[in-house]
Write an enzyme that holds these catalytic residues in place. Structure first.
Site, PDB file in Angstrom:
ATOM      1  N   HIS A  37       0.886  -1.093  -0.099  1.00  0.00           N
ATOM      2  CA  HIS A  37       0.058   0.009  -0.042  1.00  0.00           C
ATOM      3  C   HIS A  37       1.007   1.245  -0.032  1.00  0.00           C
ATOM      4  O   HIS A  37       0.426   2.229  -0.599  1.00  0.00           O
ATOM      5  CB  HIS A  37      -0.845   0.105   1.172  1.00  0.00           C
ATOM      6  CG  HIS A  37      -1.870  -1.068   1.303  1.00  0.00           C
ATOM      7  ND1 HIS A  37      -1.805  -2.069   2.296  1.00  0.00           N
ATOM      8  CD2 HIS A  37      -2.920  -1.327   0.471  1.00  0.00           C
ATOM      9  CE1 HIS A  37      -2.867  -2.960   2.134  1.00  0.00           C
ATOM     10  NE2 HIS A  37      -3.594  -2.490   1.066  1.00  0.00           N
ATOM     11  N   ASP A 150      -3.022  -7.505  -7.903  1.00  0.00           N
ATOM     12  CA  ASP A 150      -4.204  -7.969  -8.298  1.00  0.00           C
ATOM     13  C   ASP A 150      -4.356  -7.397  -9.674  1.00  0.00           C
ATOM     14  O   ASP A 150      -5.114  -6.496  -9.882  1.00  0.00           O
ATOM     15  CB  ASP A 150      -5.339  -6.926  -7.340  1.00  0.00           C
ATOM     16  CG  ASP A 150      -5.150  -7.381  -5.870  1.00  0.00           C
ATOM     17  OD1 ASP A 150      -5.932  -8.049  -5.338  1.00  0.00           O
ATOM     18  OD2 ASP A 150      -4.211  -6.676  -5.196  1.00  0.00           O
TER      19      ASP A 150
END
Ligand code: AMP
Length: 283
Positions: A37, A150
């Protein structure tokens, strides 16, 4: 740094920033932040002047038997990390605010949402598409940052942006790994020490696939079978899928010509881990 919980407050802030000519960057997350992140946030910082990080565990992307109830969270820790990154706003709405009584609209990116993870998590990418579109409408970013861990999500959101003519630039960030090669993930938290060690077989198998291709292997089935064999030699691993597919359409590739995505989902105990690598015929 502001923590905003109300949708209208977020929209108002974004409208003001836009009027002042600021470029807004959005990094959507489900919290329990890690280096992956932070890499998105640091990359995002370069693309605009105001940085919004959303922290929202989206219920519509979890299936009825999935881990929403146990999904890890530690908001105070997240807040500290985001403060240090000099994020402008944490947008942290409640589920009730995002999906109020009577909510019934669906957003579906059709074919792309049914393959790879979509085949095993029916409805997952519908949940992703709707929440991402909602975040775009609420935060009104010029730029949105997503991680290539992802990969399928990245392709689906790119498709959504193109199909619905959204005026948003996507920034893709490479997979961040721990020093031993395991891709960092909030779900790594579920791993026991033994499972964490076993999970290193993923990176090993992807690395081997790269080597086979370097040595001339081009047959998609052979590559995926070898990867499966490598992973299943680890007794704690339960393979969900290993697939070689086209980088854009995500359709299965029989034979590697230029570039392809080798993507996998494998369970270790309670943790479902995903990982991928781009294989290039000319390496
Ligand atoms: P999540 O909080 O798991 O929904 O992830 C939020 C964003 O962080 C998504 O765009 C993910 O692709 C990205 N992300 C998660 N893990 C990694 C990683 N290891 N490397 C790069 N990006 C990641």
């Amino acid at each position: 740094m502001l923590v905003v919980e109300h949708i209208h407050e977020m929209q108002k802030w974004s409208e003001e920033q836009r009027l002042q000519g600021r470029r807004i960057v959005l990094v959507p997350t489900m919290g329990f932040l890690h280096q992956g992140h932070l890499s998105l946030i640091r990359e995002g910082r370069k693309s605009g002047d105001r940085l919004v990080v959303s922290v929202f565990v989206n219920p519509t992307q979890f299936g009825p038997c999935e881990d929403i109830a146990s999904y890890p969270s530690d908001f105070e820790r997240d807040r500290g990390l985001l403060e240090r990154e000099e994020v402008d706003i944490i947008f942290r709405p409640s589920s009730r605010a995002v999906y109020p009584e009577g909510y019934q609209t669906a957003v579906e990116v059709e074919r792309l949402g049914r393959t790879l993870c979509g085949a095993y998590r029916p409805g997952h990418f519908r949940g992703v598409a709707v929440v991402v579109l909602k975040l775009f409408n609420i935060v009104q970013p010029h730029v949105a940052v997503f991680g290539l861990k992802d990969y399928q999500q990245f392709i689906i959101v790119s498709r959504l942006i193109e199909d619905l003519n959204l005026n948003i630039n996507m920034v893709a960030v490479p997979i961040v790994r721990d020093p031993d090669g395991l891709a960092v993930s909030s779900r790594n938290y579920y791993l026991t020490q033994e499972e964490r060690k076993a999970a290193l077989c993923l990176q090993r198998a992807l690395g081997r696939a790269e080597n086979w291709v370097r040595q001339g292997e081009r047959d998609g089935r052979k590559i995926t079978n070898q990867v499966i064999a490598e992973i299943t030699s680890e007794p704690l691993a339960r393979v969900e899928y290993v697939q070689l597919c086209d980088l854009k359409s995500l359709e299965v590739i029989e034979s590697l010509h230029d570039e392809a995505l080798l993507a996998l989902a494998v369970w270790f105990g309670k943790a479902r881990l995903i990982d991928n690598i781009i294989l290039k015929a000319e390496m």
